[in-house]
Design an enzyme around this catalytic site. Sequence first.
Site, mmCIF file in Angstrom:
data_model
loop_
_atom_site.group_PDB
_atom_site.id
_atom_site.type_symbol
_atom_site.label_atom_id
_atom_site.label_comp_id
_atom_site.label_asym_id
_atom_site.label_seq_id
_atom_site.Cartn_x
_atom_site.Cartn_y
_atom_site.Cartn_z
ATOM 1 N N GLU A 191 0.844 -1.208 0.000
ATOM 2 C CA GLU A 191 0.000 0.000 0.000
ATOM 3 C C GLU A 191 0.876 1.254 0.000
ATOM 4 O OE1 GLU A 191 -3.082 0.095 -1.159
ATOM 5 O OE2 GLU A 191 -3.901 -1.070 0.509
ATOM 6 N N ASP B 81 2.880 2.062 -4.979
ATOM 7 C CA ASP B 81 2.852 2.173 -6.454
ATOM 8 C C ASP B 81 3.555 3.443 -6.949
ATOM 9 O OD1 ASP B 81 0.718 3.823 -5.630
ATOM 10 O OD2 ASP B 81 -0.717 3.024 -7.105
ATOM 11 N N SER C 146 -25.667 9.737 -14.633
ATOM 12 C CA SER C 146 -25.319 8.823 -13.544
ATOM 13 C C SER C 146 -26.622 8.270 -12.968
ATOM 14 C CB SER C 146 -24.556 9.569 -12.451
ATOM 15 O OG SER C 146 -24.633 8.838 -11.239
ATOM 16 N N GLY D 211 -16.195 6.129 -2.087
ATOM 17 C CA GLY D 211 -15.397 6.549 -0.932
ATOM 18 C C GLY D 211 -15.056 5.421 0.015
ATOM 19 N N GLY E 252 -12.791 3.050 -0.728
ATOM 20 C CA GLY E 252 -11.436 2.559 -0.989
ATOM 21 C C GLY E 252 -11.376 1.394 -1.948
ATOM 22 N N GLU F 216 -6.809 11.123 -13.952
ATOM 23 C CA GLU F 216 -7.014 11.385 -12.519
ATOM 24 C C GLU F 216 -5.961 12.376 -11.999
ATOM 25 O OE1 GLU F 216 -8.783 8.490 -10.368
ATOM 26 O OE2 GLU F 216 -8.399 9.425 -8.431
ATOM 27 N N ASP G 240 -4.679 1.245 -9.196
ATOM 28 C CA ASP G 240 -6.130 1.053 -9.276
ATOM 29 C C ASP G 240 -6.593 0.839 -10.713
ATOM 30 O OD1 ASP G 240 -5.791 1.634 -6.648
ATOM 31 O OD2 ASP G 240 -6.843 3.553 -6.692
ATOM 32 N N TYR H 182 -3.156 12.561 0.598
ATOM 33 C CA TYR H 182 -2.507 11.641 -0.347
ATOM 34 C C TYR H 182 -1.392 12.380 -1.093
ATOM 35 C CZ TYR H 182 -2.004 8.105 -3.982
ATOM 36 O OH TYR H 182 -1.498 7.149 -4.818
HETATM 37 C C1 GLA Z 1 -5.122 4.994 -3.909
HETATM 38 C C2 GLA Z 1 -4.379 5.337 -5.199
HETATM 39 C C3 GLA Z 1 -3.417 4.221 -5.612
HETATM 40 C C4 GLA Z 1 -2.534 3.783 -4.448
HETATM 41 C C5 GLA Z 1 -3.358 3.566 -3.171
HETATM 42 C C6 GLA Z 1 -2.492 3.316 -1.973
HETATM 43 O O1 GLA Z 1 -5.991 3.930 -4.106
HETATM 44 O O2 GLA Z 1 -5.277 5.585 -6.240
HETATM 45 O O3 GLA Z 1 -2.654 4.622 -6.717
HETATM 46 O O4 GLA Z 1 -1.495 4.690 -4.241
HETATM 47 O O5 GLA Z 1 -4.194 4.669 -2.875
HETATM 48 O O6 GLA Z 1 -1.780 2.141 -2.123
#
Ligand code: GLA
Length: 393
Positions: free
Chosen positions: A42, A45, A76, A129, A131, A167, A179, A229
């Site tokens: 985690e 990336d 939507s 939201g 995750g 993004e 992702d 982030y």
């Molecule tokens: C989010 C981001 C990913 C990754 C995760 C943490 O999901 O979109 O690219 O960095 O957080 O691992």
Amino acid sequence: MTLTTEKAFSLSDRVKEKFHSTFADSKPLIVRSPGRVNLIGEHTDYNHGFVLPAAINKAIYMAVSRRSDDQLHIVSVDLDRTYKGSIHTIEPSGMHWPDYILGVIQQLQGLGHPLGGLNCVFGGDIPLGAGMSSSAALECATAFALNELFGLGLDQMTMVKLSQKAENAFVGVQCGIMDQFASMFGKKNHVIRLDCQSLDYTYVPFNTEGIRIVLLDTNVKHSLASSEYNTRRQQCEAGVKLIQAHHPEVKSLRDATLDMLASYVAPVDALVNQRCEYVVEEISRLMAATDDLEKGDIAAFGQKMFATHDGLSRKYEVSCPELDFLVDQVRNEPSVIGARMMGGGFGGCTINLVREDAIDTLVEKIAPIYRKAMKKDMKVYIGQIENGTSLGE
Ligand code: GLA
């Protein structure tokens, strides 16, 4: 508490129905694009480390057709909102949700692909939201759909990269590639071991008999996620810069060692050092965890998930009380092999590997404790590993 073990009834039909009631077109193209889980690795990336994600049985369905003019009509289903604009003036919508689609359109145009007007309806069952990367799923659905619809001839990797760029550049979250990669490249019953530096990947079978992936959703929407982030990402880059002054060959935290951090980062910036330590440890933890999985040593794998959580919570500081609470609740449960917060953090889900026959008892035990302590209900999803973005029916 909501126990969701099965796909909601015919999501694709709901999207098609809305498409037909909104537009006259008879046969739209249908694309299915899934959310993802990540077993371990985690915040690695964007530091060019490894990740171990998989696409899951929660997805976005998109119905799309070409228009004869240059208009974009996007609906939507879940939000019951419509966006209208022109394909020639792509700018942030001010409504947020269309931006994932518009960002991809902008990237495609930037690559020189001429696109025309579109009718588009989408909806799905990836909780927002939580995750599980509903945003990446929407971006990948858009890239895949437009590639088909306009015969652009793009390969999957190109679509992944442009979805990530959408993004980064349009939505403004400096996310890594995990992702979008997992959503596009997912393979049924396999996790993907992705090297985020070379983008080489292998599929590792995930057939751990009698063990299921259980997601416990804190019901905390990760609102802090994008600003914090981006800050974490900057802190990692700051750490790399400090090392580079002595080791110019170090291009990312992938190339860094704990010794380098101790020598060049710790004396200058304790917080940056703490963040970087987590990342360097997590990158090597993932390597060992993949070996565990290949050897079938699921118990050792599970212990590493707990270690990841502790690092994310204490060193990287992207957890929240609710996530910590849920991990602590299962830490000493014999039926739980491993657990940790998943994704960017600040809310969303924990990912748990749980013995199948004990799931109900576990949930019955934890749900009331969570409600009492956190004054909110948790949700439960049983994850199945599915194929990535594809044409739907
Ligand atoms: C989010 C981001 C990913 C990754 C995760 C943490 O999901 O979109 O690219 O960095 O957080 O691992």
